[in-house]
Design a protein around this motif. Structure first.
Motif, mmCIF file in Angstrom:
data_model
loop_
_atom_site.group_PDB
_atom_site.id
_atom_site.type_symbol
_atom_site.label_atom_id
_atom_site.label_comp_id
_atom_site.label_asym_id
_atom_site.label_seq_id
_atom_site.Cartn_x
_atom_site.Cartn_y
_atom_site.Cartn_z
ATOM 1 N N TYR A 129 3.540 0.571 -1.989
ATOM 2 C CA TYR A 129 3.292 0.862 -3.407
ATOM 3 C C TYR A 129 3.401 2.350 -3.726
ATOM 4 O O TYR A 129 3.046 2.789 -4.829
ATOM 5 C CB TYR A 129 1.907 0.309 -3.809
ATOM 6 N N TYR A 170 8.904 -1.792 0.960
ATOM 7 C CA TYR A 170 8.405 -2.943 0.186
ATOM 8 C C TYR A 170 8.839 -4.243 0.876
ATOM 9 O O TYR A 170 9.923 -4.774 0.639
ATOM 10 C CB TYR A 170 8.895 -2.882 -1.264
ATOM 11 N N PHE A 180 8.677 3.246 -11.648
ATOM 12 C CA PHE A 180 8.280 1.950 -12.197
ATOM 13 C C PHE A 180 6.929 2.081 -12.915
ATOM 14 O O PHE A 180 6.754 1.578 -14.034
ATOM 15 C CB PHE A 180 8.196 0.969 -11.028
ATOM 16 N N ASN A 210 -1.629 -10.125 -9.166
ATOM 17 C CA ASN A 210 -1.841 -9.315 -10.368
ATOM 18 C C ASN A 210 -3.037 -9.794 -11.186
ATOM 19 O O ASN A 210 -3.469 -9.117 -12.110
ATOM 20 C CB ASN A 210 -0.603 -9.335 -11.276
ATOM 21 N N THR A 237 2.934 -12.676 -7.400
ATOM 22 C CA THR A 237 2.443 -12.331 -8.741
ATOM 23 C C THR A 237 0.984 -12.756 -8.938
ATOM 24 O O THR A 237 0.258 -12.138 -9.724
ATOM 25 C CB THR A 237 3.346 -12.985 -9.809
ATOM 26 N N ILE A 263 12.843 -1.873 -6.263
ATOM 27 C CA ILE A 263 11.683 -1.866 -5.352
ATOM 28 C C ILE A 263 11.859 -2.920 -4.257
ATOM 29 O O ILE A 263 11.576 -2.675 -3.084
ATOM 30 C CB ILE A 263 10.365 -2.106 -6.140
ATOM 31 N N SER A 306 -2.892 -5.383 -7.269
ATOM 32 C CA SER A 306 -2.061 -6.306 -6.504
ATOM 33 C C SER A 306 -2.900 -6.779 -5.329
ATOM 34 O O SER A 306 -2.956 -6.134 -4.280
ATOM 35 C CB SER A 306 -0.765 -5.619 -6.055
ATOM 36 N N GLY A 353 6.446 -14.873 -5.236
ATOM 37 C CA GLY A 353 6.601 -13.432 -5.363
ATOM 38 C C GLY A 353 5.329 -12.637 -5.190
ATOM 39 O O GLY A 353 5.365 -11.409 -5.196
ATOM 40 N N THR A 371 8.768 3.375 -6.961
ATOM 41 C CA THR A 371 7.546 2.771 -7.497
ATOM 42 C C THR A 371 6.860 3.715 -8.487
ATOM 43 O O THR A 371 6.312 3.265 -9.505
ATOM 44 C CB THR A 371 6.582 2.384 -6.353
ATOM 45 N N GLU A 390 -2.223 -1.549 -12.580
ATOM 46 C CA GLU A 390 -1.983 -2.795 -11.834
ATOM 47 C C GLU A 390 -3.013 -2.978 -10.735
ATOM 48 O O GLU A 390 -3.399 -2.013 -10.091
ATOM 49 C CB GLU A 390 -0.577 -2.759 -11.187
HETATM 50 C C1 AVJ Z 1 5.897 -8.550 -8.731
HETATM 51 C C2 AVJ Z 1 3.550 -8.446 -8.986
HETATM 52 C C3 AVJ Z 1 4.459 -9.164 -6.938
HETATM 53 O O1 AVJ Z 1 2.370 -6.636 -6.962
HETATM 54 O O2 AVJ Z 1 3.785 -6.298 -5.386
HETATM 55 C C4 AVJ Z 1 5.742 -3.889 -6.984
HETATM 56 C C5 AVJ Z 1 4.812 -5.771 -8.523
HETATM 57 N N1 AVJ Z 1 4.085 -3.380 -8.242
HETATM 58 N N2 AVJ Z 1 5.414 -2.609 -6.755
HETATM 59 C C6 AVJ Z 1 3.522 -6.552 -6.551
HETATM 60 C C7 AVJ Z 1 4.881 -4.380 -7.923
HETATM 61 C C8 AVJ Z 1 4.430 -2.297 -7.520
HETATM 62 C C9 AVJ Z 1 4.687 -6.832 -7.498
HETATM 63 N N3 AVJ Z 1 4.638 -8.223 -8.055
#
Ligand code: AVJ
Length: 335
Positions: free
Chosen positions: A217, A58, A227, A177, A174, A52, A295, A172, A224, A293
């Motif tokens: 996404y 992305y 994933f 999340n 994160t 990704i 984000s 990153g 994705t 998720e």
């Molecule tokens: C790793 C949590 C930063 O939220 O962008 C990537 C995970 N999910 N594509 C995000 C993710 C879908 C990513 N993080």
């Protein structure tokens, strides 16, 4: 110089298996159905995430790397810290940009490039932790490297201290999340563990047009989607479940009110799934969605308010050239 890597395992035995059982039992019986995004990252999921980060749509990984490539020396100089702590053992590439800057800054101050300089990675995945620490220790010989196997949401107290200052990096994006309540708890917990010489470096993706966000996404190549579907295999492998990928469609939506992207898996028909390990049968109505998720995307003033409420003061703000992603530095506020 000898390679010095130390590991500390703070996770109780069977921690992951038990958490998966608990999260699945709670999340699949709630309305709407939800699963925490941490379950994406088994071996296959981690590989898919790496793919990704190379997709044209992305942008966050490239944008954050651009900031670090240009600004790591300035960021590190603003801290004066001796130890780099990384929450999530992360992509070694970004870690290296910070570590190179940190060791060079110490040399500039006449402190000897590696004298006492240390790198600490905290991660729930022991394999990821060992790989990341070993590779770094080999390339920065003389650097003291410590791997801490722990959960950053509940076990920040396991981090080693450094009287000469720790730069705690959470990169990153994160942080996105976590929902606002989880973020408030995490920021407050972290603040409570920092001394006056410690700093917090946060990588956060910024609010922008859904025309850019949604494709990031829901990419054209379907990586994705794969994933997202992989989390069904995590449930199948971990709980003996019988989810089928083609019963569920990948969905990415921009929630404008909450300013976050949601990834979901939408049932294509009425689906019954057995999860023998937790003695559960789950029914999905056609069209029903499982949220896998959030984000969240951020604004500078919103971040300052959240971190301010947790006891941090702003100490630096950097973005990439297109203003897509932020790195921000925070000091413990006088309290
Ligand atoms: C790793 C949590 C930063 O939220 O962008 C990537 C995970 N999910 N594509 C995000 C993710 C879908 C990513 N993080």
């Amino acid at each position: 110089m000898p390679v010095t890597v130390t590991f500390h395992d703070h996770l109780p035995p069977h921690h992951a298996a038990e958490q998966l059982r608990r999260d699945a039992a709670a999340g699949l019986t709630s309305r709407p159905k939800v699963l925490p995004p941490k379950w994406f990252y088994d071996k296959t999921g981690s590989e898919l995430f790496e793919r990704i980060t190379t997709l044209p749509e992305y942008y966050p990984t490239r944008a954050e790397r651009e900031i670090l490539a240009e600004r790591a020396p300035e960021i590190v100089a603003a801290t004066g810290c001796r130890t780099l702590v990384e929450l999530g053992s992360g992509s070694s590439e970004k870690t290296r940009l910070l570590l190179t800057a940190l060791t060079a800054a110490r040399e500039d101050r006449g402190e000897g490039r590696y004298d006492g300089a240390a790198y600490v990675a905290l991660d729930v995945s022991e394999d990821a932790l060992r790989d990341a620490c070993q590779a770094l220790a080999e390339d920065y010989s003389g650097l003291v490297v410590t791997g801490v196997c722990a959960d950053f949401e509940t076990q920040l107290g396991t981090l080693p201290e450094d009287p000469e200052g720790r730069l705690v990096a959470f990169l990153g994006g994160t942080i996105g999340n976590l929902d606002p309540g989880q973020r408030a708890r995490f920021f407050r917990d972290l603040r409570g563990r920092l001394g006056a010489g410690d700093r917090f470096l946060l990588g956060a993706d910024l609010v922008k047009s859904p025309d850019v966000l949604v494709p990031a996404y829901d990419d054209a190549a379907g990586v994705t989607a794969a994933f997202n579907h992989n989390v069904l295999d995590v449930l199948n492998n971990g709980l003996g479940a019988d989810f089928r990928h083609d019963d569920f469609e990948h969905v990415a939506v921009w929630d404008a009110a909450n300013e976050w992207i949601e990834m979901r898996l939408r049932a294509q028909r009425d689906v019954l799934v057995g999860l023998p390990a937790i003695d559960l049968v789950v029914a999905f109505d056609a069209g029903e969605e499982l949220r896998t998720e959030i984000s969240a995307k951020f604004r500078r003033d919103g971040l300052a308010a959240e971190l301010g409420a947790a006891g941090f003061s702003p100490a630096g703000w950097w973005t990439d050239g297109e203003g897509r992603f932020s790195l921000s530095l925070w000091s413990p506020a006088e309290m």
